[in-house]
Design a protein around this motif. Structure first.
Motif, PDB file in Angstrom:
ATOM      1  N   GLU A  70       0.838  -1.205   0.000  1.00 35.19           N
ATOM      2  CA  GLU A  70       0.000   0.000   0.000  1.00 35.19           C
ATOM      3  C   GLU A  70       0.868   1.249   0.000  1.00 35.19           C
ATOM      4  O   GLU A  70       0.570   2.220  -0.706  1.00 35.19           O
ATOM      5  CB  GLU A  70      -0.935  -0.004   1.209  1.00 35.19           C
ATOM      6  CG  GLU A  70      -2.014  -1.055   1.108  1.00 35.19           C
ATOM      7  CD  GLU A  70      -2.833  -1.217   2.373  1.00 35.19           C
ATOM      8  OE1 GLU A  70      -4.047  -1.440   2.254  1.00 35.19           O
ATOM      9  OE2 GLU A  70      -2.262  -1.126   3.494  1.00 35.19           O
ATOM     10  N   ILE A  71       1.945   1.233   0.771  1.00 41.48           N
ATOM     11  CA  ILE A  71       2.845   2.391   0.814  1.00 41.48           C
ATOM     12  C   ILE A  71       3.468   2.618  -0.556  1.00 41.48           C
ATOM     13  O   ILE A  71       3.502   3.744  -1.060  1.00 41.48           O
ATOM     14  CB  ILE A  71       3.923   2.186   1.895  1.00 41.48           C
ATOM     15  CG1 ILE A  71       3.270   2.198   3.286  1.00 41.48           C
ATOM     16  CG2 ILE A  71       5.016   3.247   1.796  1.00 41.48           C
ATOM     17  CD1 ILE A  71       4.177   1.753   4.419  1.00 41.48           C
ATOM     18  N   GLY A  77       9.286   6.314  -2.107  1.00 40.93           N
ATOM     19  CA  GLY A  77      10.378   5.387  -1.862  1.00 40.93           C
ATOM     20  C   GLY A  77      11.497   5.641  -2.836  1.00 40.93           C
ATOM     21  O   GLY A  77      11.379   6.488  -3.708  1.00 40.93           O
ATOM     22  N   PRO A  78      12.613   5.016  -2.724  1.00 43.26           N
ATOM     23  CA  PRO A  78      12.934   3.879  -1.876  1.00 43.26           C
ATOM     24  C   PRO A  78      13.197   4.272  -0.425  1.00 43.26           C
ATOM     25  O   PRO A  78      13.090   3.461   0.472  1.00 43.26           O
ATOM     26  CB  PRO A  78      14.205   3.310  -2.508  1.00 43.26           C
ATOM     27  CG  PRO A  78      14.883   4.494  -3.100  1.00 43.26           C
ATOM     28  CD  PRO A  78      13.763   5.395  -3.567  1.00 43.26           C
ATOM     29  N   SER A  99      11.243  13.819  -1.881  1.00 46.87           N
ATOM     30  CA  SER A  99      10.759  13.159  -3.097  1.00 46.87           C
ATOM     31  C   SER A  99      11.516  13.694  -4.305  1.00 46.87           C
ATOM     32  O   SER A  99      12.378  14.564  -4.191  1.00 46.87           O
ATOM     33  CB  SER A  99       9.254  13.418  -3.258  1.00 46.87           C
ATOM     34  OG  SER A  99       9.027  14.789  -3.545  1.00 46.87           O
ATOM     35  N   ALA A 100      11.165  13.217  -5.479  1.00 44.38           N
ATOM     36  CA  ALA A 100      11.783  13.669  -6.724  1.00 44.38           C
ATOM     37  C   ALA A 100      11.590  15.168  -6.922  1.00 44.38           C
ATOM     38  O   ALA A 100      12.405  15.832  -7.556  1.00 44.38           O
ATOM     39  CB  ALA A 100      11.201  12.895  -7.903  1.00 44.38           C
ATOM     40  N   GLU A 103      10.598  17.989  -2.150  1.00 52.68           N
ATOM     41  CA  GLU A 103       9.838  18.142  -0.910  1.00 52.68           C
ATOM     42  C   GLU A 103       9.392  16.774  -0.411  1.00 52.68           C
ATOM     43  O   GLU A 103       9.295  15.828  -1.186  1.00 52.68           O
ATOM     44  CB  GLU A 103       8.599  19.028  -1.135  1.00 52.68           C
ATOM     45  CG  GLU A 103       8.915  20.469  -1.464  1.00 52.68           C
ATOM     46  CD  GLU A 103       9.492  21.232  -0.287  1.00 52.68           C
ATOM     47  OE1 GLU A 103       9.219  20.886   0.883  1.00 52.68           O
ATOM     48  OE2 GLU A 103      10.235  22.200  -0.537  1.00 52.68           O
ATOM     49  N   PRO A 104       9.085  16.667   0.873  1.00 51.63           N
ATOM     50  CA  PRO A 104       8.556  15.393   1.381  1.00 51.63           C
ATOM     51  C   PRO A 104       7.229  15.032   0.712  1.00 51.63           C
ATOM     52  O   PRO A 104       6.480  15.908   0.287  1.00 51.63           O
ATOM     53  CB  PRO A 104       8.347  15.664   2.875  1.00 51.63           C
ATOM     54  CG  PRO A 104       9.193  16.851   3.189  1.00 51.63           C
ATOM     55  CD  PRO A 104       9.244  17.661   1.933  1.00 51.63           C
ATOM     56  N   ALA A 105       6.972  13.743   0.613  1.00 53.76           N
ATOM     57  CA  ALA A 105       5.685  13.239   0.124  1.00 53.76           C
ATOM     58  C   ALA A 105       5.312  12.076   1.024  1.00 53.76           C
ATOM     59  O   ALA A 105       6.174  11.391   1.561  1.00 53.76           O
ATOM     60  CB  ALA A 105       5.802  12.770  -1.322  1.00 53.76           C
ATOM     61  N   GLY A 106       4.008  11.860   1.224  1.00 54.59           N
ATOM     62  CA  GLY A 106       3.611  10.813   2.144  1.00 54.59           C
ATOM     63  C   GLY A 106       2.322  10.127   1.760  1.00 54.59           C
ATOM     64  O   GLY A 106       1.687  10.450   0.754  1.00 54.59           O
TER      65      GLY A 106
END
Length: 178
Positions: A70-71, A77-78, A99-100, A103-106
């Motif tokens: 699911e993640i 990732g990775p 992230s690419a 910035e953070p992504a979640g």
């Protein structure tokens, strides 16, 4: 004076029943996120915040455990950091610190569905949003100087906010892996 008949061996069956009841209270704890392991879980789907909240009982929403598939379904990732309620539980919030896009992504799971979150570093932690939903994650000690690769498990606080309808905080554990 009337005496009740005493059965000479009545304590023996009573003791056996008591022992059986105590044995049933064994310490075979089931992990907090596997309370109903019968049958395979339905595949969670990625939904918009509007779809997630449509018909939901917002005051009762909670972050739900996610599995690795699911993640990864959301595309993070990775390098993944996650927040867990317990040290051995499954993640209820996962993020990629950078992230690419830089910035953070979640991702979080609410009401059985996955919600992709955009993020930024703010006030000692991470702010992840999919308006009108906001999730703040603050590891103890903040994120300044935190090496997001292979970090030790840290205690952390997460706050889930949905406009003025819900604000709930959780204590748990935060860790990054690669």
């Amino acid at each position: 004076m009337t005496h009740l008949p005493i059965i000479p061996n009545w304590p023996v069956p009573l003791v056996l029943v008591a022992v059986a009841l105590l044995a049933a209270c064994g310490n075979d704890a089931v992990p907090d996120d596997e309370t109903n392991p019968v049958g395979g879980p339905e595949a969670a789907r990625i939904v918009s915040p509007e779809e997630l909240l449509a018909g939901a009982n917002v005051p009762h929403l909670d972050l739900s455990p996610m599995n690795e598939a699911e993640i990864r379904q959301v595309g993070i990732g990775p390098r993944v950091c996650d927040f867990r309620y317990t040290t051995s539980g499954k993640p209820v919030l996962a993020l990629e610190p950078q992230s690419a896009e830089g910035e953070p992504a979640g991702v979080a799971k609410l009401n059985g569905d996955l919600l992709a979150l955009d993020g930024r570093v703010a006030d000692q932690g991470y702010l992840l949003t999919a308006e009108p939903i906001a999730i703040t994650l603050v590891p103890d000690g903040g994120v300044a100087g935190l090496d997001p690769v292979g970090s030790d498990q840290l205690e952390a606080t997460v706050v889930l906010t949905i406009e003025e309808e819900l604000e709930v905080g959780y204590r748990g554990y935060f860790q990054c892996t690669e």
